[in-house]
Design an enzyme around this catalytic site. Sequence first.
Site, PDB file in Angstrom:
ATOM      1  N   ASP A  47       0.800  -1.234   0.000  1.00 15.91           N
ATOM      2  CA  ASP A  47       0.000   0.000   0.000  1.00 15.91           C
ATOM      3  C   ASP A  47       0.828   1.279   0.000  1.00 15.91           C
ATOM      4  O   ASP A  47       2.004   1.292   0.349  1.00 15.91           O
ATOM      5  CB  ASP A  47      -1.001   0.005   1.166  1.00 15.91           C
ATOM      6  CG  ASP A  47      -0.354  -0.258   2.517  1.00 15.91           C
ATOM      7  OD1 ASP A  47       0.750  -0.836   2.563  1.00 15.91           O
ATOM      8  OD2 ASP A  47      -0.933   0.121   3.541  1.00 15.91           O
ATOM      9  N   GLU A  70      -0.714  -2.289   5.119  1.00 17.27           N
ATOM     10  CA  GLU A  70       0.244  -2.219   6.229  1.00 17.27           C
ATOM     11  C   GLU A  70       0.127  -0.887   6.953  1.00 17.27           C
ATOM     12  O   GLU A  70       0.245  -0.822   8.170  1.00 17.27           O
ATOM     13  CB  GLU A  70       1.680  -2.407   5.707  1.00 17.27           C
ATOM     14  CG  GLU A  70       2.712  -2.623   6.815  1.00 17.27           C
ATOM     15  CD  GLU A  70       3.103  -1.355   7.554  1.00 17.27           C
ATOM     16  OE1 GLU A  70       3.300  -1.433   8.788  1.00 17.27           O
ATOM     17  OE2 GLU A  70       3.201  -0.292   6.930  1.00 17.27           O
ATOM     18  N   GLU A  71      -0.100   0.176   6.194  1.00 18.36           N
ATOM     19  CA  GLU A  71      -0.094   1.528   6.773  1.00 18.36           C
ATOM     20  C   GLU A  71      -1.206   1.738   7.803  1.00 18.36           C
ATOM     21  O   GLU A  71      -1.139   2.672   8.595  1.00 18.36           O
ATOM     22  CB  GLU A  71      -0.192   2.596   5.669  1.00 18.36           C
ATOM     23  CG  GLU A  71       1.006   2.634   4.721  1.00 18.36           C
ATOM     24  CD  GLU A  71       2.301   3.129   5.361  1.00 18.36           C
ATOM     25  OE1 GLU A  71       2.267   3.516   6.538  1.00 18.36           O
ATOM     26  OE2 GLU A  71       3.338   3.112   4.678  1.00 18.36           O
ATOM     27  N   HIS A  92       7.668   8.632   4.386  1.00 14.45           N
ATOM     28  CA  HIS A  92       6.407   9.398   4.460  1.00 14.45           C
ATOM     29  C   HIS A  92       6.594  10.860   4.034  1.00 14.45           C
ATOM     30  O   HIS A  92       5.650  11.636   4.062  1.00 14.45           O
ATOM     31  CB  HIS A  92       5.733   9.323   5.850  1.00 14.45           C
ATOM     32  CG  HIS A  92       5.314   7.918   6.213  1.00 14.45           C
ATOM     33  ND1 HIS A  92       4.316   7.644   7.136  1.00 14.45           N
ATOM     34  CD2 HIS A  92       5.734   6.710   5.775  1.00 14.45           C
ATOM     35  CE1 HIS A  92       4.169   6.330   7.251  1.00 14.45           C
ATOM     36  NE2 HIS A  92       5.028   5.748   6.432  1.00 14.45           N
TER      37      HIS A  92
HETATM   38 NI    NI Z   1       6.465   1.090   5.504  1.00 16.23          NI
END
Ligand code: NI
Length: 388
Positions: free
Chosen positions: A77, A135-136, A360
């Site tokens: 993701d 996962e996020e 990020h």
């Molecule tokens: Ni990651």
Amino acid sequence: MTIKKLAEQYKDYVIDLRREFHMYPESSWEEFRTSSRIKEELDKLEIPYIPLAGTGVLATIKGKNPGKTVALRGDMDALETTETNDIPYKSKHEGKMHACGHDGHTAMLLGAAKILKDIQNELKGTVYLIFQPAEEVAGGAKKMIEESDFMDNVDSVFGIHLWSDVEVGKVSVEAGPRMASADFFSLKIKGKAGHGSMPHQTVDAVVAASAVVMDLQSIVSREISPLDSAVLTIGSFHSGTRFNIIAGEATLEGTTRCFKPEIREKLPDIIERIAKNTAASYRADASLSYTWATPATINDEECSKIAAGSVEKILGKDGVTKMEKTTGGEDFAYFLEKAPGVLAFVGIRNEEKGACYPHHHDKFNMDEDALEIGTALYVQYAVDFLNS
Ligand code: NI
């Protein structure tokens, strides 16, 4: 041919896939395009798979000879942020970006699938390839495990996170805690609203909630051993409507991080005790809602030794590096609760190539030379574990 040589041969295949995934980033649980591309590639390789957890894919490669089972995991993701990199493969999905490197993880795992297929006749045992969604939001790993009992057959699980704090050409596979547990909570503080000029007729939720925020800061400093570590962050505080109305309600949201299960377990009780008692001293009430998101990621001692050997085969002795554990969270921890294994941090940092922004960040990028290393490492660990 050695695994290292095969990875070199498939370098462009993996880079092309990574760039394609990078151009079409998708949010957690919505990795539809990514998922169908994974299936397409697996079909070409004639590798059987089943869908799991919506967009997730679990592929199986059975070696010619029977043996143990090892699982390799890559997450899929992206994040909700707008890419500001000026690159030919820039995100085409407005407001979305692969800013954590999961595009690389998926591409490397497909590269590993190609190599494993090539060496299938020499494989002793079974390799699962876990293409994990979401996962996020710390949901994908848990859901895959809930929907299928495949992890019950797994003897070891191996994951890779491409890592911007580590120089390209280096890999960390240390044993012990590597990433923290990550849970979140919200606190509702209830008072009594009223006129801003007559506080005595009200119970001011802003004042009570402010005191709660301050008192919660004593948890890490006064209730956790100074030799352990933990984080408690209040990230949002919402209350009130205008300057002359005393607010009757406030909502606080926060997250906790730590490395020891025994500390993790007691945090909700401590937070609740402090919030309730502090609020009560201002005549307000507090109620806690707590969400367990992900346990700490703890690498197994034995598997970590095997992984270090695998890194040496690919990069030589100098390739193995040490890295301080991080208070970020990873839901790979759920797989590690089912089988011993390792989360490896594969370096992608290269200042000269502009790959020096943190995960990020809207300028996050990687030195793609790392993809060849990660691809080889997935396969090398699988082979080394199955032969151990
Ligand atoms: Ni990651």
